[in-house]
Every structure is written in structure tokens, then in C-alpha cells.
Design an enzyme around this catalytic site. Structure first.
Site, PDB file in Angstrom:
ATOM      1  N   HIS A 106      -5.470  -3.600  -1.703  1.00 34.98           N
ATOM      2  CA  HIS A 106      -5.220  -2.661  -2.795  1.00 34.98           C
ATOM      3  C   HIS A 106      -5.198  -3.337  -4.161  1.00 34.98           C
ATOM      4  O   HIS A 106      -4.939  -2.687  -5.173  1.00 34.98           O
ATOM      5  CB  HIS A 106      -3.906  -1.906  -2.564  1.00 34.98           C
ATOM      6  CG  HIS A 106      -4.058  -0.815  -1.554  1.00 34.98           C
ATOM      7  ND1 HIS A 106      -4.638   0.405  -1.838  1.00 34.98           N
ATOM      8  CD2 HIS A 106      -3.747  -0.768  -0.237  1.00 34.98           C
ATOM      9  CE1 HIS A 106      -4.655   1.152  -0.761  1.00 34.98           C
ATOM     10  NE2 HIS A 106      -4.119   0.465   0.243  1.00 34.98           N
TER      11      HIS A 106
ATOM     12  N   LYS B 119     -12.221   0.154  -0.357  1.00 36.27           N
ATOM     13  CA  LYS B 119     -11.398   0.907  -1.321  1.00 36.27           C
ATOM     14  C   LYS B 119     -12.098   0.871  -2.687  1.00 36.27           C
ATOM     15  O   LYS B 119     -13.018   1.640  -2.905  1.00 36.27           O
ATOM     16  CB  LYS B 119      -9.988   0.347  -1.347  1.00 36.27           C
ATOM     17  CG  LYS B 119      -9.310   0.422   0.035  1.00 36.27           C
ATOM     18  CD  LYS B 119      -7.874  -0.027  -0.009  1.00 36.27           C
ATOM     19  CE  LYS B 119      -7.302  -0.294   1.369  1.00 36.27           C
ATOM     20  NZ  LYS B 119      -7.259   0.861   2.267  1.00 36.27           N
TER      21      LYS B 119
ATOM     22  N   SER C 201       0.792  -1.225   0.000  1.00 35.92           N
ATOM     23  CA  SER C 201       0.000   0.000   0.000  1.00 35.92           C
ATOM     24  C   SER C 201       0.825   1.277   0.000  1.00 35.92           C
ATOM     25  O   SER C 201       0.314   2.326  -0.358  1.00 35.92           O
ATOM     26  CB  SER C 201      -0.958  -0.008   1.189  1.00 35.92           C
ATOM     27  OG  SER C 201      -0.270  -0.218   2.392  1.00 35.92           O
TER      28      SER C 201
HETATM   29  N1  PMP Z   1      -4.797  -4.448   4.315  1.00 33.55           N
HETATM   30  C1  PMP Z   1      -4.119  -3.560   3.576  1.00 33.55           C
HETATM   31  C2  PMP Z   1      -2.966  -4.028   2.757  1.00 33.55           C
HETATM   32  C3  PMP Z   1      -4.509  -2.207   3.548  1.00 33.55           C
HETATM   33  O1  PMP Z   1      -3.843  -1.318   2.816  1.00 33.55           O
HETATM   34  C4  PMP Z   1      -5.615  -1.798   4.342  1.00 33.55           C
HETATM   35  C5  PMP Z   1      -6.094  -0.365   4.391  1.00 33.55           C
HETATM   36  N2  PMP Z   1      -5.145   0.602   4.390  1.00 33.55           N
HETATM   37  C6  PMP Z   1      -6.277  -2.760   5.094  1.00 33.55           C
HETATM   38  C7  PMP Z   1      -5.854  -4.071   5.057  1.00 33.55           C
HETATM   39  C8  PMP Z   1      -7.441  -2.380   5.957  1.00 33.55           C
HETATM   40  O2  PMP Z   1      -8.606  -2.275   5.177  1.00 33.55           O
HETATM   41  P1  PMP Z   1      -9.851  -1.486   5.733  1.00 33.55           P
HETATM   42  O3  PMP Z   1      -9.632  -0.042   5.409  1.00 33.55           O
HETATM   43  O4  PMP Z   1     -11.021  -2.075   5.001  1.00 33.55           O
HETATM   44  O5  PMP Z   1      -9.902  -1.729   7.195  1.00 33.55           O
END
Ligand code: PMP
Length: 409
Positions: free
Chosen positions: A224, A255, A196
Site C-alpha cells: 500500500h 494496487k 492496509s
Molecule cells: N501485502 C499487503 C500489505 C497487502 O495489503 C496486500 C493486498 N491486500 C498484499 C500484500 C497482497 O498483494 P496482492 O493483492 O498483489 O496479492
């Protein structure tokens, strides 16, 4: 014990910590948006081109997704009323999970309140003392927290380094018996599908091959990659043609899907055991009807409007190529996440502030999210950006980049 000394504020250290963050340019104020999410947002009374959301396909404000949410509120109310195992499972939740399983090509899925709670729910549920977790060093915070909640020992492999992963696995298989006299029950190899902060894609084929050589299971967090990689955005497993070879896929509904939530896709047994044991599932209320219905509609839109996915990638390629042509360092990105490297946090903060003055909302990412000398402006283009908006954003980057001496010309 009593004392005549004046009572001191037991939380005074919080203020000191905040002062320290401000001194080191690591304090992040919240920017308040007074508009809907989209390519143009209102921040602090200004209309800005946003390069900061994860709304890859523009579904946060898609008419079909909004209408699905509104209809669900009308028909099912505002809240679900309980955790799933008590009285909080509605047909809307089950319908979404069935559609998601078809979309992902797995036997079953189970939704969680967020991608974060999916990771912290699944990892400790399926691993224990008799297991081993092997994790990429740049995996997301929620994977790290999931591992911390597990009793399983863990090993970390160098980022995207499948040779290192392979050598850890070989050693693990050899040494497995030494600890308990038994081999590991499960070796779980965990990786983000797309990382990310850098926007690079995990070498999933190599990860799967290494895991298979040690009879390990693979867990990929596609937060992502969902909506971004694979056919109609089915994720990294589809992108690499690895259906049936990745035991557990976690995705987010927050997302590209544009709403809120996380899900786990895998076998029916995986779903069933999570319903019995995963703590965020058992102890936290399920999605409101509007969330479940909007997510379901978003999954349909992804398949029925493939032009959104095409537009996302056309915008991504153009924006990335132009940033590189201007001379910016964009790291190892291969996806719509394009970091523009700044170095120190102070420069990143000032650069972002200048971009706002130039009409562009692109947030700095600093330590501890990234290494102290790897501060960056993180940009994400979406399918909803028009060419003229991206051109305007690139102009702003060029102006501020020259001012800061990051690019020449
Ligand atoms: N896993 C990864 C790789 C992420 O980038 C994110 C969000 N930044 C999440 C999990 C968490 O997802 P959520 O926003 O739905 O809690």
C-alpha cells in the site's frame, strides 16, 4: 466398514459454518461490478461512486496502460505457457524487472504472480531453523502465511512499537546462542510499509535503526506504499530516505500499478536465490504478456505523469479533513486509506448498505480482518476522483452518519 445408515454429506459442516457467519453478521457477499474499475462503477445495476478500490493512481484504466496490454496480446499472445524456469520467461518479464529495479533504486528485482505469492515465496526461502523472524503484530496475512511456511522461530512486536522491537532484538542477540550453540544466521525484521486496514505508515526509520543495532535485516512490504509514498510513488524506503538500509522490499503490481502481481526488490544475490528456490516462482506459471507489458507501462506513467501522484494526495488530504470535520472517527490513518470506525460488524454492514442507497460504494471490513469491535467502513480515494464525486460521497457519509447517530448536526 459398512452401515445401513443413510450416507451423510461429509461437507455438511460448511453450511453450518456459513449459517454461523450469517448469524454473527460476518458473512461477506461478493458484490459484482459490471463495469471497468474507476471512480464510478456499476454494482447491482446501480452506478456508484467507488471508494473501495486500491487503484490509487487510476492506472487500471489509463489509456497508455491499456494500449500496452493490447499490443502485448497482439505480439506475444494471451499466455506465457509455463513457469519461468521452464519456458515461461519472456523478454517482457525481464524488461519489467530491469525497469522496476531502476525505479526502486536496487540492484535487482524479481516479479511474482501476486504480492501474496511474493511474501509466501520469499520469507520461507531466505529463512530457516537457524534464523529468527521478528514481525509487527498487524502485518498482512501473506506475511503471516510466509512465516508459517518458514522453519524459522518468530517473535511478534507490538504494532509500530520500536521500543518493543528493540527489546526483542536485544534479548534475541543475547539468547541466540542458547538454542543451537550458535548465533542466529539471520534476524529478519518484517513490517508493512503502510498498514492496509488502518492506513498508518510504519515507523520505518526507527525499525531500521533498531534492526541495525542487532545486525538484523529489514523486510518491508510496500503493497500500500507503492505508488503512494516516496518520489513518484517509489515507496516507504524512498519516503524515509532509507535507500541502502532496507535489504528486502516487496511491492505489489495490483494496487497503484493497476494490474496484477508482486515483486521483490533487493540485491542480485536475493534475486538469484529466489529464482533457484522460491516455490511460487518455480511451480506456478508466469504473468501473461499483457500483464507484464501493462505493469511496465504503468511504472513509466508513474514517472512521466507526476500530477497523478499529486492529485492522489490532494484528494486524500481533502477527503480526510472533511470526514474529520464532520465528526467521524478515522483512526490513525495518514494515507489514502481512511477507515471510518463503526464498532460492531452489524452496524458496519448496515452503514455500507445505506451508503449504496445513497450512491456510494464503500465496503465494510469486519472480523477476522480486524478485531471484532473494530469493524469499519474502509475508504480509499484515488487520483481519478473528481472534486464533485468526493463532495457527493462526503454528503452521503454525512447523511448516513447522522441517521446512525455517529455524528451530530
Ligand atoms: N501485502 C499487503 C500489505 C497487502 O495489503 C496486500 C493486498 N491486500 C498484499 C500484500 C497482497 O498483494 P496482492 O493483492 O498483489 O496479492
Amino acid at each position: 466398514m459398512t452401515t445401513n445408515e443413510p450416507r451423510r454429506d461429509p461437507l455438511a459442516f460448511l453450511g453450518e459454518e456459513l449459517d454461523d457467519l450469517r448469524t454473527r453478521n460476518l458473512y461477506r457477499p461478493l458484490r459484482v461490478m459490471s463495469s471497468a474499475q474507476g471512480p464510478i462503477v456499476s454494482v447491482d445495476e446501480k452506478r456508484l461512486i467507488s471508494l473501495s478500490s486500491n487503484d490509487y493512481l487510476g492506472l487500471t484504466h489509463h489509456p497508455r496502460v491499456r494500449d500496452a496490454a493490447l499490443a502485448a496480446v497482439r505480439d506475444f499472445g494471451a499466455g506465457s505457457g509455463a513457469v519461468r524456469t521452464i519456458a515461461g520467461t519472456m523478454s517482457l518479464h525481464e524488461d519489467l524487472e530491469r525497469d522496476l529495479a531502476v525505479f526502486k533504486g536496487t540492484q535487482a528485482t524479481l516479479t511474482f504472480q501476486s504480492g501474496f505469492s511474493a511474501n509466501t515465496g520469499v520469507i520461507p526461502t531466505i529463512t530457516g531453523e537457524q534464523d529468527l523472524i521478528v514481525s509487527d503484530e498487524l502485518n498482512h496475512a501473506s506475511i503471516i502465511d510466509g512465516m508459517r511456511l518458514s522453519k524459522a522461530p518468530r517473535k511478534i512486536y507490538k504494532h509500530a512499537d520500536t521500543d518493543h522491537l528493540r527489546s526483542i532484538l536485544e534479548e534475541a542477540v543475547e539468547k541466540g546462542r542458547e538454542r543451537t550453540g550458535l548465533p542466529y544466521r539471520l534476524i529478519l525484521v518484517v513490517t508493512d510499509g503502510v498498514f492496509s486496514m488502518d492506513g498508518d505508515i510504519a515507523p520505518l526509520r526507527g525499525v531500521v535503526e533498531a534492526a541495525e543495532s542487532a545486525n538484523a535485516a529489514v523486510f518491508v512490504d510496500d503493497a500500500h506504499a507503492s505508488g503512494v509514498l516516496g518520489r513518484d510513488g517509489r515507496g516507504s524506503v524512498d519516503h524515509f530516505g532509507l535507500h541502502g538500509r532496507v535489504a528486502i522490499q516487496v511491492g505489489t503490481l495490483s494496487k497503484a500499478v493497476g494490474v496484477l502481481g508482486g515483486y521483490v526488490a533487493g540485491s542480485q544475490d536475493l534475486r538469484d536465490i529466489l529464482i533457484q528456490r522460491a516455490r511460487p516462482f518455480l511451480f506456478s506459471t508466469s504473468h501473461p504478456p499483457a500483464v507484464a507489458a501493462a505493469c511496465r507501462e504503468a511504472i513509466r506513467v508513474m514517472q512521466e505523469e507526476p500530477e497523478l501522484h499529486e492529485r492522489l494526495w490532494a484528494n486524500t488530504k481533502r477527503f480526510k479533513a472533511e470526514l474529520a470535520r464532520l465528526g467521524f472517527d478515522t483512526g490513525r490513518s495518514e494515507t489514502p486509506i481512511t477507515p471510518v470506525m463503526m464498532g460492531d460488524p452489524e452496524t458496519a454492514g448496515r452503514f455500507s448498505q445505506r451508503l449504496i442507497e445513497e450512491g456510494v460504494f464503500a465496503q465494510p471490513v469486519v472480523f477476522p480482518t480486524v478485531a471484532i469491535d473494530k469493524a469499519r467502513i474502509r475508504t480509499i480515494v484515488t487520483a481519478a476522483h473528481a472534486d464533485a464525486q468526493l463532495d457527493r460521497a462526503l454528503e452521503a457519509f454525512a447523511t448516513v452518519g447522522r441517521e446512525f447517530g455517529l455524528i451530530s448536526g
